[in-house]
Scaffold this active site. Sequence first.
Site, PDB file in Angstrom:
ATOM      1  N   ASP A  77     -72.774 -28.855  97.300  1.00  0.00           N
ATOM      2  CA  ASP A  77     -74.142 -28.568  97.745  1.00  0.00           C
ATOM      3  C   ASP A  77     -75.041 -28.513  96.508  1.00  0.00           C
ATOM      4  OD1 ASP A  77     -76.352 -27.915  99.203  1.00  0.00           O
ATOM      5  OD2 ASP A  77     -75.731 -25.863  99.649  1.00  0.00           O
ATOM      6  N   LYS A  78     -75.277 -29.688  95.932  1.00  0.00           N
ATOM      7  CA  LYS A  78     -75.967 -29.741  94.638  1.00  0.00           C
ATOM      8  C   LYS A  78     -77.373 -29.171  94.715  1.00  0.00           C
ATOM      9  CE  LYS A  78     -73.581 -33.621  92.420  1.00  0.00           C
ATOM     10  NZ  LYS A  78     -73.230 -33.316  91.032  1.00  0.00           N
ATOM     11  N   THR A  98     -74.670 -28.776  90.324  1.00  0.00           N
ATOM     12  CA  THR A  98     -75.485 -28.465  89.152  1.00  0.00           C
ATOM     13  C   THR A  98     -76.948 -28.900  89.368  1.00  0.00           C
ATOM     14  OG1 THR A  98     -73.622 -28.659  87.643  1.00  0.00           O
ATOM     15  CG2 THR A  98     -75.807 -29.003  86.694  1.00  0.00           C
ATOM     16  N   ASN A 123     -65.211 -38.724  90.174  1.00  0.00           N
ATOM     17  CA  ASN A 123     -66.667 -38.852  90.293  1.00  0.00           C
ATOM     18  C   ASN A 123     -67.292 -39.011  88.919  1.00  0.00           C
ATOM     19  OD1 ASN A 123     -68.787 -36.553  89.582  1.00  0.00           O
ATOM     20  ND2 ASN A 123     -66.800 -35.534  89.955  1.00  0.00           N
ATOM     21  N   ARG A 124     -68.339 -39.807  88.907  1.00  0.00           N
ATOM     22  CA  ARG A 124     -69.204 -39.893  87.714  1.00  0.00           C
ATOM     23  C   ARG A 124     -70.653 -39.842  88.199  1.00  0.00           C
ATOM     24  NH1 ARG A 124     -66.601 -45.044  87.637  1.00  0.00           N
ATOM     25  NH2 ARG A 124     -67.900 -46.731  88.481  1.00  0.00           N
ATOM     26  N   PHE A 127     -74.929 -35.644  87.445  1.00  0.00           N
ATOM     27  CA  PHE A 127     -75.947 -34.622  87.776  1.00  0.00           C
ATOM     28  C   PHE A 127     -77.124 -35.205  88.565  1.00  0.00           C
ATOM     29  CE2 PHE A 127     -75.004 -31.676  83.854  1.00  0.00           C
ATOM     30  CZ  PHE A 127     -73.834 -31.252  84.471  1.00  0.00           C
ATOM     31  N   SER A 194     -69.114 -30.820  82.445  1.00  0.00           N
ATOM     32  CA  SER A 194     -69.077 -32.057  83.229  1.00  0.00           C
ATOM     33  C   SER A 194     -68.918 -33.225  82.273  1.00  0.00           C
ATOM     34  CB  SER A 194     -70.369 -32.220  84.039  1.00  0.00           C
ATOM     35  OG  SER A 194     -70.355 -31.324  85.100  1.00  0.00           O
ATOM     36  N   ASN A 196     -69.701 -36.294  82.775  1.00  0.00           N
ATOM     37  CA  ASN A 196     -70.508 -37.465  83.114  1.00  0.00           C
ATOM     38  C   ASN A 196     -71.909 -37.486  82.522  1.00  0.00           C
ATOM     39  OD1 ASN A 196     -68.383 -38.520  84.752  1.00  0.00           O
ATOM     40  ND2 ASN A 196     -68.887 -36.913  86.240  1.00  0.00           N
ATOM     41  N   THR A 197     -72.220 -36.504  81.684  1.00  0.00           N
ATOM     42  CA  THR A 197     -73.465 -36.547  80.915  1.00  0.00           C
ATOM     43  C   THR A 197     -73.031 -36.680  79.458  1.00  0.00           C
ATOM     44  OG1 THR A 197     -74.646 -35.196  82.528  1.00  0.00           O
ATOM     45  CG2 THR A 197     -75.542 -35.232  80.280  1.00  0.00           C
ATOM     46  N   LYS A 242     -68.668 -22.316  82.656  1.00  0.00           N
ATOM     47  CA  LYS A 242     -67.655 -23.204  83.239  1.00  0.00           C
ATOM     48  C   LYS A 242     -67.136 -24.171  82.189  1.00  0.00           C
ATOM     49  CE  LYS A 242     -66.789 -26.199  87.191  1.00  0.00           C
ATOM     50  NZ  LYS A 242     -67.300 -26.614  88.496  1.00  0.00           N
ATOM     51  N   ASN A 271     -63.498 -27.408  85.186  1.00  0.00           N
ATOM     52  CA  ASN A 271     -64.162 -28.587  85.731  1.00  0.00           C
ATOM     53  C   ASN A 271     -63.126 -29.716  85.916  1.00  0.00           C
ATOM     54  OD1 ASN A 271     -66.336 -30.434  86.361  1.00  0.00           O
ATOM     55  ND2 ASN A 271     -67.661 -29.012  85.237  1.00  0.00           N
ATOM     56  N   THR A 272     -63.595 -30.914  86.173  1.00  0.00           N
ATOM     57  CA  THR A 272     -62.712 -32.077  86.348  1.00  0.00           C
ATOM     58  C   THR A 272     -62.131 -32.489  84.994  1.00  0.00           C
ATOM     59  OG1 THR A 272     -64.632 -33.509  86.067  1.00  0.00           O
ATOM     60  CG2 THR A 272     -64.011 -32.942  88.327  1.00  0.00           C
ATOM     61  N   GLY A 292     -58.833 -32.576  92.380  1.00  0.00           N
ATOM     62  CA  GLY A 292     -57.850 -32.598  93.456  1.00  0.00           C
ATOM     63  C   GLY A 292     -56.430 -32.397  92.958  1.00  0.00           C
ATOM     64  N   TYR A 342     -63.089 -27.717  95.934  1.00  0.00           N
ATOM     65  CA  TYR A 342     -63.987 -28.720  96.504  1.00  0.00           C
ATOM     66  C   TYR A 342     -63.158 -29.846  97.122  1.00  0.00           C
ATOM     67  CZ  TYR A 342     -67.720 -32.358  96.586  1.00  0.00           C
ATOM     68  OH  TYR A 342     -68.605 -33.342  96.938  1.00  0.00           O
TER      69      TYR A 342
HETATM   70  C1  LIG Z   1     -68.001 -35.157  93.791  1.00  0.00           C
HETATM   71  C2  LIG Z   1     -67.926 -34.013  92.842  1.00  0.00           C
HETATM   72  C3  LIG Z   1     -69.081 -33.552  92.231  1.00  0.00           C
HETATM   73  C4  LIG Z   1     -69.018 -32.469  91.355  1.00  0.00           C
HETATM   74  N1  LIG Z   1     -70.162 -32.015  90.780  1.00  0.00           N
HETATM   75  C5  LIG Z   1     -70.121 -30.925  89.978  1.00  0.00           C
HETATM   76  C6  LIG Z   1     -71.317 -30.395  89.413  1.00  0.00           C
HETATM   77  O1  LIG Z   1     -72.419 -30.876  89.683  1.00  0.00           O
HETATM   78  N2  LIG Z   1     -71.202 -29.321  88.586  1.00  0.00           N
HETATM   79  C7  LIG Z   1     -69.997 -28.738  88.298  1.00  0.00           C
HETATM   80  O2  LIG Z   1     -69.954 -27.748  87.560  1.00  0.00           O
HETATM   81  N3  LIG Z   1     -68.848 -29.212  88.833  1.00  0.00           N
HETATM   82  C8  LIG Z   1     -68.896 -30.282  89.654  1.00  0.00           C
HETATM   83  N4  LIG Z   1     -67.724 -30.765  90.200  1.00  0.00           N
HETATM   84  C9  LIG Z   1     -66.440 -30.135  89.819  1.00  0.00           C
HETATM   85  C10 LIG Z   1     -65.967 -29.106  90.833  1.00  0.00           C
HETATM   86  O3  LIG Z   1     -66.872 -28.034  90.908  1.00  0.00           O
HETATM   87  C11 LIG Z   1     -64.571 -28.577  90.460  1.00  0.00           C
HETATM   88  O4  LIG Z   1     -64.669 -27.891  89.211  1.00  0.00           O
HETATM   89  C12 LIG Z   1     -63.528 -29.678  90.322  1.00  0.00           C
HETATM   90  O5  LIG Z   1     -63.737 -30.674  91.290  1.00  0.00           O
HETATM   91  C13 LIG Z   1     -62.097 -29.157  90.456  1.00  0.00           C
HETATM   92  O6  LIG Z   1     -61.880 -28.531  91.712  1.00  0.00           O
HETATM   93  P1  LIG Z   1     -61.188 -29.305  92.973  1.00  0.00           P
HETATM   94  O7  LIG Z   1     -59.952 -29.961  92.444  1.00  0.00           O
HETATM   95  O8  LIG Z   1     -60.946 -28.245  93.971  1.00  0.00           O
HETATM   96  O9  LIG Z   1     -62.212 -30.304  93.430  1.00  0.00           O
HETATM   97  C14 LIG Z   1     -67.767 -31.847  91.082  1.00  0.00           C
HETATM   98  C15 LIG Z   1     -66.613 -32.317  91.717  1.00  0.00           C
HETATM   99  C16 LIG Z   1     -66.676 -33.381  92.578  1.00  0.00           C
HETATM  100  C17 LIG Z   1     -65.414 -33.852  93.248  1.00  0.00           C
END
Ligand SMILES: Cc1cc2nc3c(=O)[nH]c(=O)nc-3n(C[C@H](O)[C@H](O)[C@H](O)COP(=O)(O)O)c2cc1C
Length: 379
Positions: A77-78, A98, A123-124, A127, A194, A196-197, A242, A271-272, A292, A342
């Site tokens: 829910d950005k 974010t 994902n990339r 933001f 993140s 991707n920035t 984070k 984070n990822t 995941g 997520y």
């Molecule tokens: C599609 C997508 C978008 C994400 N966007 C953000 C973001 O905007 N800011 C952030 O801090 N983490 C973002 N994340 C990372 C998640 O908050 C989480 O840290 C990460 O996906 C690991 O948890 P999960 O394995 O349960 O998804 C994003 C993850 C996904 C899959």
Amino acid sequence: MPDQVRHDEWSRMRLYPMLRSFAFALDAEAAHRATITVLKLRTGSGFTPEPDDAPTLQTTVAGLRFANPIGLAAGFDKDGEVPGQMLGLGFGFVEVGTVTPRPQAGNPRPRLFRLIEDQAVINRMGFNNEGQAAARARLARRERGSGPDAAYRTGLVGVNVGANKDSADRIADYVAGVEAMSPVADYLTINISSPNTPGLRGLQDEGALDELLAAVQQVRVDKPRSDASSGSQPAGPPIFLKVAPDLADGDAERMVRAAIDHKIDALIVSNTTVSRPPLKSRYADEPGGLSGAPLKPLALDALRQFRRASAGEIPLIGVGGIATAEDAWQRIRAGASLVQLYTAMVYEGPGIARRIAYGLSRKLHQDGFANIAEAVGSE
Ligand SMILES: Cc1cc2nc3c(=O)[nH]c(=O)nc-3n(C[C@H](O)[C@H](O)[C@H](O)COP(=O)(O)O)c2cc1C
């Protein structure tokens, strides 16, 4: 009881495999947008407004009282469109964002990939968001309880802040985020992890992290709370940091020290990942952050490193590959006071928060713990 109610709810939730086949026929980003649109329609009925969580799941972290320790991670829910609906689905807290100071489009599409064989996502997004003013206005309506989701004014909503890609001064962007979003957030997350920035994760490096956290702390100190009783306490909501799971030797110790020195209230791990454990999907080599199931061992290992480095001095929030009550329990026993997820919701459906909450309350009971706080770090 609640037991019967919960089981009925689950059978409704078993509709998800059918819904999922529709959603998975769409491009991943279109499916996400459709999901948000549907959730926005569901304001009046269909969701239980208040999660009837077991009292043993209630827990206090950073001075905030959580109805249960299961949160929705940032990125779903950005723009703060559906926090109330997600709380209504049983999450104890929802992290919006974010959000960056100015709106930005993010990276070119496609930028979101489902790795179905791996129960993962890459994902990339970069933001993509409507900016802080838009999210703030939405969340302010919610705060006042006058918006369509007024019925869901239960549960906690955090806001995750970041920097614009083209910003000349990224630290100033975080300071602006703290100032803009404090009035509408139960907590704030400083997201420097993140992938991707370009260059963002550089803020995790020693000098940069100190400078950033000092600047963030300064905004809180400069703005004392209106009630005089708060004394020298920092103003505004608690601030979480984070971090990434891709750690070099000594990173966890260094980041823990910086966080404690600058009075950060909790660390979100993680984070990822930019790493690529073995994956089956044809999207495995897409650039971006992997989340995941394949992230689970890395995020758990990172959490354990942060636990060792902090020895309970700062609360930890475990994220990454959590899909079951067993996963959440393992993270809590490894030192997490709260968890978030997520990607598993994409595969398991919206009943996941309630399923995990129910499973966790059973695990507490079976293992003889009176509450979550008692189990934190007990492995
Ligand atoms: C599609 C997508 C978008 C994400 N966007 C953000 C973001 O905007 N800011 C952030 O801090 N983490 C973002 N994340 C990372 C998640 O908050 C989480 O840290 C990460 O996906 C690991 O948890 P999960 O394995 O349960 O998804 C994003 C993850 C996904 C899959």
